[in-house]
Write a protein that holds these residues in place. Structure first.
Motif, mmCIF file in Angstrom:
data_model
loop_
_atom_site.group_PDB
_atom_site.id
_atom_site.type_symbol
_atom_site.label_atom_id
_atom_site.label_comp_id
_atom_site.label_asym_id
_atom_site.label_seq_id
_atom_site.Cartn_x
_atom_site.Cartn_y
_atom_site.Cartn_z
ATOM 1 N N VAL A 101 -5.030 1.775 1.232
ATOM 2 C CA VAL A 101 -4.611 1.581 2.463
ATOM 3 C C VAL A 101 -4.307 0.283 2.513
ATOM 4 O O VAL A 101 -4.755 -0.763 2.001
ATOM 5 N N THR B 161 1.870 2.851 -3.299
ATOM 6 C CA THR B 161 0.787 3.678 -4.086
ATOM 7 C C THR B 161 0.477 5.179 -3.410
ATOM 8 O O THR B 161 -0.253 5.995 -4.180
ATOM 9 N N PHE B 162 1.053 5.280 -2.307
ATOM 10 C CA PHE B 162 0.632 6.567 -2.001
ATOM 11 C C PHE B 162 1.095 8.051 -2.806
ATOM 12 O O PHE B 162 2.078 7.950 -3.267
ATOM 13 N N GLY B 163 0.171 8.728 -2.997
ATOM 14 C CA GLY B 163 0.310 9.876 -3.889
ATOM 15 C C GLY B 163 0.118 9.669 -5.322
ATOM 16 O O GLY B 163 0.071 10.610 -6.114
ATOM 17 N N PRO C 12 -4.672 5.803 -4.857
ATOM 18 C CA PRO C 12 -3.757 4.928 -3.794
ATOM 19 C C PRO C 12 -4.613 4.180 -2.892
ATOM 20 O O PRO C 12 -5.848 4.102 -2.991
ATOM 21 N N ALA D 201 0.670 -1.366 0.075
ATOM 22 C CA ALA D 201 0.192 -0.016 0.172
ATOM 23 C C ALA D 201 0.942 1.298 0.017
ATOM 24 O O ALA D 201 0.402 2.277 -0.540
ATOM 25 N N GLU D 202 2.001 1.030 0.784
ATOM 26 C CA GLU D 202 2.972 2.395 0.899
ATOM 27 C C GLU D 202 3.626 2.968 -0.544
ATOM 28 O O GLU D 202 3.627 4.121 -0.533
#
Length: 236
Positions: free
Chosen positions: A135, A67-69, A133, A64-65
């Protein structure tokens, strides 16, 4: 004619006083024959259901991290390292900035903690663009979400309806311990009663009660025993 009748509540009391509070006999039967039977033991889940983390959508397994942004105009691009089909045991690991195509119901590979729906991606060769994104845990059914290991899922005394038999199957049970079915004797009384199928003389009626009660007994999970027709008078 009837000269003395027992009140209904007294008749009911006599019957209940002569019925054991719990059947003495039990038996192990295949679950496909267990419909409407009564459980003779608690059922404890031997493992989690599902027993693994799995995707609930078609898409891409990711960290998940990574895909942030991600945005429509500025997607995050990940390297495709494989595909996981439903029913397969994943042999790959998702490392930083990597992804794997995954089918609905397939097991999540090691390293992944979320799934991006295919609708929010595009693919060109071994590069997958992520436009939205996610989570941690998104689009993932975790192990034990339905049933947790060691959880009591069915209790002694419960009637096994289709849904509960399905639960037993999901936990790998092939047989189940149930109480033996009670046998209920059914007697029709009266000189005016005739067995269905026989000639019906004037003044006689066909036996309705024994067949109605027999069906009711079966509906309740017991075994009816048709004892036939007897006269009203005890001396007869």
């Amino acid at each position: 004619m009837f000269r003395q009748l027992i009140p209904f509540e007294r008749a009911k009391q006599i019957i209940l006083e002569n019925i054991p509070s719990e059947p003495a006999k039990t038996e192990n039967i295949p679950i496909y024959k267990a419909y409407n039977r009564v459980l003779a033991e608690d059922i404890i889940a031997p493992f989690d259901v599902p027993s693994f983390n799995r995707s609930i959508v078609d898409g891409y397994a990711v960290r998940a991290e990574d895909t942030f942004g991600a945005e429509e105009e500025k997607p995050v691009k990940l390297t495709l390292v494989g595909r996981i089909n439903v029913g397969e045991t994943p042999k790959l690991t998702i490392n930083s900035m990597e992804t794997a195509e995954i089918a609905t119901g397939a097991a999540l590979p090691k390293g992944a903690n979320a799934v991006v729906m295919v609708e929010y991606t595009s693919r060109e060769g071994d590069e997958v663009a992520i436009y939205r994104p996610v989570v941690k845990g998104e689009n993932v059914m975790k192990a034990g979400d339905d049933i947790k290991s060691r959880e009591k899922i069915l209790e002694k005394g419960e009637i096994l309806v289709p849904r509960k038999i399905g639960v037993l199957a999901a936990l790998g049970f092939t047989n189940v311990k149930v109480y033996s079915q009670p046998k209920i004797a059914i007697i029709s009384t009266g000189p005016e009663i005739v067995e269905p199928g026989k000639p019906l003389p004037l003044g006689k009626v066909y036996d309705v009660n024994s067949y109605t009660l027999s069906a009711a007994v079966q509906e309740l999970g017991a075994i009816p025993l048709n004892m036939g027709i007897i006269p009203d008078e005890e001396k007869e």
